[in-house]
Scaffold this motif. Structure first.
Motif, short mmCIF file in Angstrom:
data_model
loop_
_atom_site.label_atom_id
_atom_site.label_comp_id
_atom_site.label_asym_id
_atom_site.label_seq_id
_atom_site.Cartn_x
_atom_site.Cartn_y
_atom_site.Cartn_z
N TYR A 273 86.78 31.40 1.00
CA TYR A 273 85.94 31.31 -0.19
C TYR A 273 86.54 30.33 -1.20
CZ TYR A 273 84.16 32.35 -4.81
OH TYR A 273 83.66 32.22 -6.06
N HIS A 274 87.83 30.45 -1.45
CA HIS A 274 88.44 29.60 -2.47
C HIS A 274 88.50 28.14 -2.04
CE1 HIS A 274 89.35 32.25 -5.71
NE2 HIS A 274 89.93 33.12 -4.92
N ARG A 275 88.70 27.91 -0.75
CA ARG A 275 88.70 26.52 -0.28
C ARG A 275 87.33 25.91 -0.52
NH1 ARG A 275 89.66 26.93 5.31
NH2 ARG A 275 91.77 27.52 4.75
N TRP A 276 86.28 26.67 -0.20
CA TRP A 276 84.92 26.19 -0.42
C TRP A 276 84.66 26.01 -1.91
CZ3 TRP A 276 81.10 28.84 -3.12
CH2 TRP A 276 79.83 28.27 -3.07
N GLN A 277 85.06 26.98 -2.71
CA GLN A 277 84.78 26.93 -4.14
C GLN A 277 85.41 25.70 -4.78
OE1 GLN A 277 87.03 29.49 -6.69
NE2 GLN A 277 85.24 30.01 -7.92
N THR A 278 86.69 25.50 -4.58
CA THR A 278 87.37 24.41 -5.27
C THR A 278 86.96 23.05 -4.72
OG1 THR A 278 89.25 24.68 -3.76
CG2 THR A 278 89.36 25.81 -5.86
N ASN A 279 86.88 22.93 -3.41
CA ASN A 279 86.59 21.62 -2.82
C ASN A 279 85.16 21.15 -3.06
OD1 ASN A 279 89.16 21.50 -1.91
ND2 ASN A 279 88.67 21.62 0.26
N VAL A 280 84.22 22.04 -2.89
CA VAL A 280 82.81 21.62 -2.93
C VAL A 280 82.26 21.63 -4.35
CG1 VAL A 280 80.51 22.07 -2.03
CG2 VAL A 280 82.49 22.44 -0.57
N ILE A 281 82.43 22.73 -5.05
CA ILE A 281 81.91 22.78 -6.42
C ILE A 281 82.55 21.71 -7.29
CG2 ILE A 281 81.71 24.18 -8.51
CD1 ILE A 281 81.50 26.64 -6.81
N ALA A 282 83.86 21.55 -7.19
CA ALA A 282 84.56 20.56 -8.01
C ALA A 282 84.12 19.15 -7.67
CB ALA A 282 86.07 20.71 -7.84
N MET A 283 83.89 18.88 -6.38
CA MET A 283 83.49 17.53 -5.99
C MET A 283 82.16 17.14 -6.63
SD MET A 283 83.14 15.80 -2.20
CE MET A 283 81.38 15.98 -1.94
N PHE A 284 81.19 18.05 -6.60
CA PHE A 284 79.89 17.73 -7.18
C PHE A 284 79.94 17.71 -8.70
CE2 PHE A 284 78.32 18.98 -2.95
CZ PHE A 284 77.55 17.86 -2.69
N SER A 285 80.77 18.54 -9.28
CA SER A 285 80.93 18.51 -10.73
C SER A 285 81.47 17.16 -11.18
CB SER A 285 81.88 19.63 -11.17
OG SER A 285 82.20 19.51 -12.54
N GLN A 286 82.52 16.68 -10.51
CA GLN A 286 83.11 15.39 -10.87
C GLN A 286 82.13 14.25 -10.61
OE1 GLN A 286 86.69 15.41 -8.54
NE2 GLN A 286 87.85 16.57 -10.06
N ALA A 287 81.37 14.35 -9.52
CA ALA A 287 80.40 13.29 -9.21
C ALA A 287 79.34 13.22 -10.31
CB ALA A 287 79.76 13.55 -7.85
N ALA A 288 78.86 14.39 -10.75
CA ALA A 288 77.87 14.39 -11.83
C ALA A 288 78.44 13.77 -13.09
CB ALA A 288 77.41 15.83 -12.10
N GLU A 289 79.68 14.12 -13.42
CA GLU A 289 80.30 13.56 -14.61
C GLU A 289 80.52 12.06 -14.49
OE1 GLU A 289 83.80 15.94 -15.02
OE2 GLU A 289 82.75 17.59 -16.02
N HIS A 290 80.92 11.61 -13.29
CA HIS A 290 81.09 10.17 -13.08
C HIS A 290 79.76 9.42 -13.26
CE1 HIS A 290 85.25 10.13 -12.08
NE2 HIS A 290 85.14 10.80 -10.94
N CYS A 291 78.64 10.10 -12.99
CA CYS A 291 77.33 9.49 -13.18
C CYS A 291 76.86 9.58 -14.63
CB CYS A 291 76.29 10.17 -12.28
SG CYS A 291 76.50 9.83 -10.52
N GLY A 292 77.68 10.21 -15.48
CA GLY A 292 77.30 10.37 -16.88
C GLY A 292 76.41 11.57 -17.12
#
Length: 350
Positions: free
Chosen positions: A38-57
């Motif tokens: 669960y934690h591997r999925w949580q940190t890797n996937v949620i964080a990746m999309f969060s950062q991608a959204a922020e990089h897109c502004g």
């Protein structure tokens, strides 16, 4: 604008600035919150999309599934796009909740619609449609399997190889259980064919394959089950490499993705009858269709992201993609930026 009036990715990325993107996830029901997977999925996937959204502004807004249900029932305002992470090792009956509610509220959902998720992730329906599209599929119990034959038994509607078993047909209790698929075990090598939307052509395209070769005495006899996926390299050491595919296989992978209503991404899981070669593309005639994943896990270390990273690197100087390099110097982060923005573009009305 491209020919035909389609929006370029660089233009669409500017439209994402300041927009709220809902990232909707779900806990594994019944699993302790400190469970490693669960934690591997949580940190890797949620964080990746969060950062991608922020990089897109854009502004990522997080919901667990219960919060999403409450939000959608209250005439929501403010969210423009949705990233659906409610998937994987749970029943398919629950997979469509997020995109169905988003569609009801007129919101675009990444990576696919409720229709595509339900149709494509149902393994029994997928096999029938694949056969109609010309793919070779494993034989079922009605096609002459003997009691001694090795078979694969797996839930019809679960992901992540949850519940997958390998045994003889004689050992299968109730082989006609409609909630399970029982099919012949196909000797060979596991591979997955990756398609995703190309903003340079405005089309869904095949970008190659990832094949997995176990380091065993008889690699063609190996089964890629849930334990192997969750604990890579623990029980069996494997080599994972990327390969080109022939023209027919590329066309077939795109075609079957579109049959299921896919507009942005898919993984087609196959069994190769011979070991992949570094000197020749994987051929369609050597493939047995296993399943299609219109909602594949997209994280920092899997096939979709790796092939997207190569795509961005190869075409990074193109005016439609050059903006990505200004948002991050990390290849995986660049891939995530591309996948999120291109996916939302492909799934939006153009």
């Amino acid at each position: 604008m491209r020919e035909g009036g389609a929006t370029r990715l660089a233009e669409f990325a500017e439209l994402l600035r300041g927009q709220r993107i809902a990232i909707v996830y779900s806990h594994r029901f019944g699993a302790p919150l400190d469970e490693d997977w669960y934690h591997r999925w949580q940190t890797n996937v949620i964080a990746m999309f969060s950062q991608a959204a922020e990089h897109c502004g854009a502004i990522p807004v997080f919901f667990d599934l219960d919060q999403w249900l409450d939000y959608c029932s209250a005439s929501p305002k403010g969210v423009q796009f949705v990233v659906n992470l409610n998937a994987g090792n749970r029943s398919l009956d629950q997979w469509s909740v997020v995109p169905a509610l988003a569609g009801w509220r007129g919101l675009v959902t990444f990576p696919c619609s409720a229709f595509t998720a339900l149709l494509g992730e149902d393994k029994a329906i997928a096999k029938r449609l694949a056969r109609d599209c010309g793919w070779h599929i494993p034989r079922g119990i009605e096609e002459g399997l003997s009691a001694r034959d090795q078979v694969i038994r797996k839930p019809r509607t679960y992901g992540s190889s949850v519940g997958l078993e390998r045994l003889t047909l004689a050992e299968v209790h109730n082989p006609e259980d409609p909630d399970y698929i029982v099919e012949e075990f196909v000797r060979g090598y596991d591979a997955t064919i990756v398609t995703f939307y190309s903003t340079l052509t405005g089309r869904l395209e095949c970008h190659g394959a990832q094949a997995i070769t176990p380091e065993t005495d008889d690699p063609a006899n190996w089964t890629y089950d849930a334990y192997e996926k969750r604990n890579p390299g623990v029980r069996t050491v494997v080599a994972s490499s990327y390969y080109p595919v022939d023209h027919e296989l590329a066309q077939r992978a795109v075609e079957i993705t579109q049959v299921f209503g896919g507009k942005f991404v898919s993984r087609v899981d196959i069994r190769l009858k011979c070991a992949p070669s570094a000197t020749a593309p994987i051929r369609f005639e050597d493939c047995t269709f296993l399943e299609i994943n219109p909602m594949p896990t997209i994280g920092p270390s899997n096939s979709v992201t790796e092939l997207a990273a190569r795509y961005v690197e190869q075409h990074g100087d193109h005016p439609d993609l050059s903006w990505i390099a200004t948002r991050s110097s990390n290849p995986i982060e660049r891939a995530a930026i591309y996948l999120l923005s291109a996916g939302l573009l492909a799934l939006s009305s153009r």
